[in-house]
Design a protein around this motif. Structure first.
Motif, PDB file in Angstrom:
ATOM      1  N   THR A  17      16.019  23.767  67.930  1.00 29.54           N
ATOM      2  CA  THR A  17      16.525  24.960  67.240  1.00 29.54           C
ATOM      3  C   THR A  17      15.617  25.286  66.063  1.00 29.54           C
ATOM      4  O   THR A  17      14.992  24.400  65.480  1.00 29.54           O
ATOM      5  CB  THR A  17      17.957  24.733  66.718  1.00 29.54           C
ATOM      6  N   LYS A  18      15.564  26.553  65.748  1.00 27.26           N
ATOM      7  CA  LYS A  18      14.767  26.969  64.599  1.00 27.26           C
ATOM      8  C   LYS A  18      15.513  26.656  63.309  1.00 27.26           C
ATOM      9  O   LYS A  18      16.708  26.918  63.203  1.00 27.26           O
ATOM     10  CB  LYS A  18      14.476  28.463  64.686  1.00 27.26           C
ATOM     11  N   HIS A  19      14.811  26.079  62.379  1.00 31.50           N
ATOM     12  CA  HIS A  19      15.428  25.736  61.105  1.00 31.50           C
ATOM     13  C   HIS A  19      15.363  26.920  60.149  1.00 31.50           C
ATOM     14  O   HIS A  19      14.311  27.537  59.970  1.00 31.50           O
ATOM     15  CB  HIS A  19      14.730  24.525  60.470  1.00 31.50           C
ATOM     16  N   SER A  20      16.489  27.226  59.560  1.00 30.13           N
ATOM     17  CA  SER A  20      16.528  28.305  58.573  1.00 30.13           C
ATOM     18  C   SER A  20      15.800  27.880  57.307  1.00 30.13           C
ATOM     19  O   SER A  20      15.783  26.701  56.953  1.00 30.13           O
ATOM     20  CB  SER A  20      17.979  28.662  58.234  1.00 30.13           C
ATOM     21  N   ARG A  21      15.214  28.853  56.631  1.00 27.68           N
ATOM     22  CA  ARG A  21      14.562  28.579  55.354  1.00 27.68           C
ATOM     23  C   ARG A  21      15.418  29.157  54.241  1.00 27.68           C
ATOM     24  O   ARG A  21      16.093  30.173  54.408  1.00 27.68           O
ATOM     25  CB  ARG A  21      13.169  29.202  55.335  1.00 27.68           C
ATOM     26  N   LEU A  22      15.363  28.507  53.114  1.00 30.42           N
ATOM     27  CA  LEU A  22      16.153  28.937  51.962  1.00 30.42           C
ATOM     28  C   LEU A  22      15.731  30.332  51.507  1.00 30.42           C
ATOM     29  O   LEU A  22      14.553  30.597  51.281  1.00 30.42           O
ATOM     30  CB  LEU A  22      15.978  27.940  50.812  1.00 30.42           C
ATOM     31  N   CYS A  23      16.720  31.205  51.381  1.00 37.66           N
ATOM     32  CA  CYS A  23      16.493  32.538  50.829  1.00 37.66           C
ATOM     33  C   CYS A  23      17.319  32.705  49.559  1.00 37.66           C
ATOM     34  O   CYS A  23      18.467  32.248  49.500  1.00 37.66           O
ATOM     35  CB  CYS A  23      16.894  33.621  51.831  1.00 37.66           C
ATOM     36  N   LEU A  24      16.753  33.330  48.556  1.00 39.32           N
ATOM     37  CA  LEU A  24      17.444  33.591  47.298  1.00 39.32           C
ATOM     38  C   LEU A  24      17.414  35.080  46.984  1.00 39.32           C
ATOM     39  O   LEU A  24      16.420  35.758  47.271  1.00 39.32           O
ATOM     40  CB  LEU A  24      16.789  32.820  46.141  1.00 39.32           C
ATOM     41  N   TYR A  25      18.497  35.569  46.377  1.00 37.26           N
ATOM     42  CA  TYR A  25      18.529  36.969  45.962  1.00 37.26           C
ATOM     43  C   TYR A  25      17.659  37.125  44.725  1.00 37.26           C
ATOM     44  O   TYR A  25      17.935  36.545  43.673  1.00 37.26           O
ATOM     45  CB  TYR A  25      19.957  37.423  45.655  1.00 37.26           C
ATOM     46  N   ASN A  26      16.604  37.899  44.865  1.00 38.18           N
ATOM     47  CA  ASN A  26      15.619  38.094  43.805  1.00 38.18           C
ATOM     48  C   ASN A  26      15.862  39.446  43.136  1.00 38.18           C
ATOM     49  O   ASN A  26      15.722  40.496  43.780  1.00 38.18           O
ATOM     50  CB  ASN A  26      14.209  38.030  44.397  1.00 38.18           C
ATOM     51  N   SER A  27      16.232  39.430  41.858  1.00 32.68           N
ATOM     52  CA  SER A  27      16.520  40.686  41.156  1.00 32.68           C
ATOM     53  C   SER A  27      15.306  41.597  41.078  1.00 32.68           C
ATOM     54  O   SER A  27      15.450  42.812  40.920  1.00 32.68           O
ATOM     55  CB  SER A  27      17.015  40.394  39.725  1.00 32.68           C
ATOM     56  N   LEU A  28      14.111  41.032  41.204  1.00 34.53           N
ATOM     57  CA  LEU A  28      12.891  41.850  41.146  1.00 34.53           C
ATOM     58  C   LEU A  28      12.783  42.781  42.354  1.00 34.53           C
ATOM     59  O   LEU A  28      12.265  43.894  42.252  1.00 34.53           O
ATOM     60  CB  LEU A  28      11.658  40.951  41.075  1.00 34.53           C
ATOM     61  N   THR A  29      13.257  42.323  43.512  1.00 37.18           N
ATOM     62  CA  THR A  29      13.183  43.137  44.729  1.00 37.18           C
ATOM     63  C   THR A  29      14.556  43.661  45.144  1.00 37.18           C
ATOM     64  O   THR A  29      14.637  44.518  46.035  1.00 37.18           O
ATOM     65  CB  THR A  29      12.611  42.307  45.893  1.00 37.18           C
ATOM     66  N   ARG A  30      15.615  43.106  44.520  1.00 36.43           N
ATOM     67  CA  ARG A  30      17.003  43.433  44.882  1.00 36.43           C
ATOM     68  C   ARG A  30      17.262  43.134  46.355  1.00 36.43           C
ATOM     69  O   ARG A  30      17.994  43.835  47.036  1.00 36.43           O
ATOM     70  CB  ARG A  30      17.334  44.892  44.540  1.00 36.43           C
ATOM     71  N   LYS A  44      26.138  35.264  42.142  1.00 37.47           N
ATOM     72  CA  LYS A  44      25.560  36.517  41.630  1.00 37.47           C
ATOM     73  C   LYS A  44      26.586  37.638  41.496  1.00 37.47           C
ATOM     74  O   LYS A  44      26.245  38.733  41.034  1.00 37.47           O
ATOM     75  CB  LYS A  44      24.395  36.966  42.506  1.00 37.47           C
ATOM     76  N   ASP A  45      27.834  37.392  41.887  1.00 41.96           N
ATOM     77  CA  ASP A  45      28.860  38.435  41.828  1.00 41.96           C
ATOM     78  C   ASP A  45      29.797  38.227  40.638  1.00 41.96           C
ATOM     79  O   ASP A  45      29.869  37.130  40.075  1.00 41.96           O
ATOM     80  CB  ASP A  45      29.683  38.449  43.117  1.00 41.96           C
ATOM     81  N   THR A  46      30.538  39.270  40.308  1.00 45.85           N
ATOM     82  CA  THR A  46      31.521  39.170  39.222  1.00 45.85           C
ATOM     83  C   THR A  46      32.598  38.157  39.580  1.00 45.85           C
ATOM     84  O   THR A  46      33.094  38.120  40.711  1.00 45.85           O
ATOM     85  CB  THR A  46      32.178  40.540  38.961  1.00 45.85           C
ATOM     86  N   ARG A  68       8.284  34.848  39.527  1.00 47.49           N
ATOM     87  CA  ARG A  68       8.280  35.081  40.970  1.00 47.49           C
ATOM     88  C   ARG A  68       9.684  35.434  41.485  1.00 47.49           C
ATOM     89  O   ARG A  68       9.834  36.294  42.344  1.00 47.49           O
ATOM     90  CB  ARG A  68       7.763  33.833  41.689  1.00 47.49           C
ATOM     91  N   TYR A  69      10.684  34.740  40.971  1.00 49.96           N
ATOM     92  CA  TYR A  69      12.067  34.986  41.387  1.00 49.96           C
ATOM     93  C   TYR A  69      12.939  35.101  40.142  1.00 49.96           C
ATOM     94  O   TYR A  69      12.981  34.174  39.328  1.00 49.96           O
ATOM     95  CB  TYR A  69      12.607  33.855  42.269  1.00 49.96           C
ATOM     96  N   PHE A  70      13.614  36.228  40.007  1.00 45.72           N
ATOM     97  CA  PHE A  70      14.555  36.408  38.892  1.00 45.72           C
ATOM     98  C   PHE A  70      15.970  36.245  39.445  1.00 45.72           C
ATOM     99  O   PHE A  70      16.375  36.976  40.362  1.00 45.72           O
ATOM    100  CB  PHE A  70      14.402  37.805  38.266  1.00 45.72           C
ATOM    101  N   LEU A 102      24.019  27.475  52.879  1.00 44.29           N
ATOM    102  CA  LEU A 102      23.209  27.123  51.708  1.00 44.29           C
ATOM    103  C   LEU A 102      21.846  27.812  51.767  1.00 44.29           C
ATOM    104  O   LEU A 102      21.304  28.213  50.733  1.00 44.29           O
ATOM    105  CB  LEU A 102      23.044  25.605  51.613  1.00 44.29           C
ATOM    106  N   CYS A 103      21.293  27.962  52.972  1.00 48.70           N
ATOM    107  CA  CYS A 103      20.020  28.665  53.107  1.00 48.70           C
ATOM    108  C   CYS A 103      20.182  30.150  52.795  1.00 48.70           C
ATOM    109  O   CYS A 103      19.225  30.809  52.379  1.00 48.70           O
ATOM    110  CB  CYS A 103      19.473  28.495  54.527  1.00 48.70           C
ATOM    111  N   ASP A 104      21.387  30.684  52.999  1.00 51.46           N
ATOM    112  CA  ASP A 104      21.654  32.099  52.771  1.00 51.46           C
ATOM    113  C   ASP A 104      22.065  32.335  51.319  1.00 51.46           C
ATOM    114  O   ASP A 104      23.237  32.523  51.005  1.00 51.46           O
ATOM    115  CB  ASP A 104      22.746  32.577  53.731  1.00 51.46           C
ATOM    116  N   ASN A 105      21.088  32.269  50.411  1.00 52.95           N
ATOM    117  CA  ASN A 105      21.314  32.544  48.987  1.00 52.95           C
ATOM    118  C   ASN A 105      22.303  31.566  48.357  1.00 52.95           C
ATOM    119  O   ASN A 105      23.051  31.911  47.453  1.00 52.95           O
ATOM    120  CB  ASN A 105      21.815  33.992  48.802  1.00 52.95           C
ATOM    121  N   ILE A 106      22.316  30.326  48.867  1.00 51.78           N
ATOM    122  CA  ILE A 106      23.198  29.267  48.353  1.00 51.78           C
ATOM    123  C   ILE A 106      24.639  29.788  48.275  1.00 51.78           C
ATOM    124  O   ILE A 106      25.240  29.911  47.203  1.00 51.78           O
ATOM    125  CB  ILE A 106      22.700  28.715  47.006  1.00 51.78           C
TER     126      ILE A 106
END
Length: 665
Positions: free
Chosen positions: A24-37, A439-441, A392-394, A505-509
């Motif tokens: 299976t393909k392993h997911s890579r960690l992604c983070l929500y970056n405020s610089l790119t939204r 990242k949410d209220t 690089r990541y905000f 966890l890979c999906d923006n923790i």
């Protein structure tokens, strides 16, 4: 003559070459970056090393749940990056101990204490409050923000409520004791009003720099105590503005030398138009739509820096202070431009640059810091380093509301961390944060906390049940039980849940989804245990141990468990030097078995008094010691060590139910 031997493989069908499974393909960690939204794949600049700068507090008052929102959330992210994804995280945080808010609060506190120590007469206090009220009324009438206006009106009403009794007591010449009581109430209620008035009159005369350092030093100490109480890891490096003034001066000088700053009347300002017009740079990367928002810009400059004189010094209203010439009543340091102090935004750039260099992987802070603070940080840092990739990541944590209402220290609408910890444990607060996206209220309310409490209870009961199963006596070979369909199904669910947790966890923790997957796994395990017990079979010890150990490890990664226990929450608090459970459980097991034997004889002999005594031991005596005995017909008594307060609360709830049932019938 013997037949010739056949050549190896000759005449046989050729077997295809071995090929590895596709997997299976392993997911890579992604983070929500405020610089790119957007969510972006997280790729540090230097292998597994992650450099991270976090905006710390401005220390002029008690830390509140808004601070907890950011620092618990970042602590969770930091622990997951370090302990789950195995990154080598280098975490730097600052303390803002030079700031307009600190200067004003320090002056006001000092002047008010001086005023109190002068022991003025009640008649004089009344006159001063009248004068201060006139100034306060002007401020109230000029205020357009409805929340701030409401806060000021509350102060005004409280002062009036204290003013009238003191005036009446003085006019009626009541006993000194009664007048003094009203006098002290007046002083307390009018503190904000009088402090503002005193600062207006005498603020410029406060010249001792130690007055401005004492206040932040005290509140920094309280902040660290609060973070420790919340189980927030300390930073690897802590920087204070007061210790980095030489570096800040050098940082400002280079920005000027690079052509992006200008000197005006002893202050230094950042030239936003010149910076933005450069082909190499762009101003306000985070919130470009906020450019020109004068209210936000003025809040960023500070209360002491938005006078007409200050504003006239700028080439453009969008420019911001790098270095402020100090006015009378403000602390000051030497610089090439004269006596002054750092601007707010420059401190983070200079300190982060000193520690992390020209580019960092992660910069974190609260959502409300995006503009102007972080946009100005980006601009001045990229002007200094002449690059376009300082961060690089905000990462920005969401707002915190209190029962749906905006929380603000300036509006006096906040709950301190210390007060929150009087009602709920650090673990319960952390679970509440884990149950929401970072990242949410997040709404801090009774409903939010009740959900966290019930989640903790649900998990704890599972851990206690597994511990009870594991305590059942067996030999070495007895721990390896035959697997039936039930075990195979539960094990498949276990691995499915682990995979789902990894994906979350890979999906923006996404800890909210993680906790739901953990809850589902526990529900499946509970159903398995119940089915086994109903058929008088022993649940598979090793399988349940693996599941509960995994869940415990995940809660440790999240910072919700501090102890070294392999399974479950610690018993007796995290500060215990010994493992209470392993120490006392053998004695409780003996007591449980003795009680079961006595109950069996009492039932056979029909000795109700003995049965009543054994029930009293279970219901009244053991809960006081933090012990729960659970009797199940035809099965051994389950022994659990539970928090004493929880057991006493359970006992009271049972009594209420019994009383209601009696009243109903």
């Amino acid at each position: 003559m013997a037949a010739a031997a056949a050549e190896p493989g000759k005449g046989k069908r050729m077997q295809p070459p071995w090929t590895p499974p596709e997997g299976t393909k392993h997911s890579r960690l992604c983070l929500y970056n405020s610089l790119t939204r957007n969510k972006e794949i997280f790729q540090p600049q230097n292998g597994k090393k992650v450099t991270w700068y976090c905006c710390g507090p401005t220390v002029y008052d008690a830390s509140h749940m808004g601070h907890a929102r950011s620092y618990i959330s970042f602590d969770i992210l930091r622990r997951i990056l370090r302990d789950y994804f195995k990154f080598d995280v280098f975490y730097c945080m600052n303390i803002t101990d030079i700031d307009d808010k600190i200067i004003k609060r320090a002056r006001q506190n000092y002047l008010f204490e001086q005023y109190r120590e002068n022991k003025i007469t009640s008649a004089q206090l009344l006159e001063d409050v009248k004068t201060a009220s006139e100034l306060f009324s002007v401020k109230l009438n000029e205020t357009t923000d409805p929340d701030k206006k409401q806060m000021l009106e509350k102060i005004q009403n409280a002062v009036k409520s204290a003013f009238d009794p003191l005036q009446a007591a003085v006019q009626a010449k009541l006993p000194a004791e009664e007048i003094n009581r009203c006098h002290e109430i007046m002083l307390e209620e009018a503190k904000d009003l009088l402090s503002d008035w005193l600062d207006t009159k005498f603020g410029s005369q406060v010249t001792d720099n130690s007055i401005f350092s004492k206040l932040p030093k005290y509140w920094e100490g309280e902040f660290h105590k609060d973070m420790e109480a919340l189980n927030v890891l300390p930073p690897d490096v802590l920087t204070r503005v007061s210790e980095y003034v030489p570096e800040i001066v050098a940082f400002v000088k280079k920005i000027v030398d690079n052509g992006y700053g200008y000197v005006s009347n002893g202050s230094v300002y950042f030239d936003t138009m010149k910076f933005d017009s450069s082909e190499k740079h762009s101003y306000a990367k985070l919130v470009p739509e906020a450019v020109g928002d004068q209210k936000a810009l003025q809040e960023g400059e500070g209360d002491l820096s938005i006078s007409a004189d200050r504003l006239s010094e700028k080439h453009s209203p969008n420019d911001f202070a790098l270095w402020k010439s100090s006015k009378p009543g403000e602390p000051s340091w030497d610089s090439p431009w004269g006596k002054g102090r750092p601007g707010w935004h420059i401190e983070c750039s200079a300190m982060a640059g000193s520690i992390l260099g020209e580019s960092m992987d992660i910069h974190g802070g609260g959502f409300d810091l995006r503009f102007p603070h972080h946009d100005n940080e980006l601009a001045q840092s990229e002007a200094y380093f002449e690059n376009d990739h300082w961060v690089r990541y905000f990462l920005h944590t969401g707002h915190l509301t209190i029962a749906g209402c905006k929380m603000s220290k300036s509006l006096k609408n906040f709950i301190t961390i210390k007060d929150a910890l009087k009602k709920h444990t650090a673990r319960q607060l952390r679970l509440a944060f884990l149950m929401h996206s970072w990242k949410d209220t997040l709404d801090y309310s009774n409903n939010t906390m009740e959900s966290a409490i019930q989640y903790e209870k649900f998990m704890n009961e599972f851990f206690l049940n597994v511990k009870d199963i594991l305590r059942a006596p067996t030999d070495v070979t007895g721990q390896f039980q035959k697997w039936e369909n039930q075990e195979a199904e539960l094990n498949k669910n276990f691995y499915d849940k682990k995979a789902a947790i990894h994906e979350a966890l890979c999906d923006n923790i996404d800890t909210r989804s993680v906790l739901e997957e953990m809850r589902s796994l526990v529900s499946q395990s509970n159903s398995y245990i119940a089915a086994k017990k109903s058929s008088r079979q022993m649940p598979n010890r090793l399988l349940l141990e693996n599941i509960s150990s995994y869940l415990t490890q995940m809660l440790k990664i999240f910072g919700a468990i501090e102890s070294d226990d392999v399974i479950g929450f610690p018993v007796g608090g995290n500060s215990q030097n010994i493992n209470i459970e392993s120490t006392v459980m053998p004695y409780l097991q003996v007591l449980s078995e003795f009680r079961e034997g006595v109950r069996q004889i009492a039932r056979e002999k029909k000795v109700t008094e003995v049965l009543q005594l054994s029930d009293a031991l279970r219901d009244d005596i053991l809960p006081e010691l933090g012990v729960r005995f659970e009797d199940h017909e035809g099965l051994p008594t389950v022994v659990k060590l539970v928090d004493k307060d929880t057991l006493l609360k359970e006992r009271e709830e049972k009594k209420k139910v019994i009383i209601l049932n009696i009243q109903f019938f």
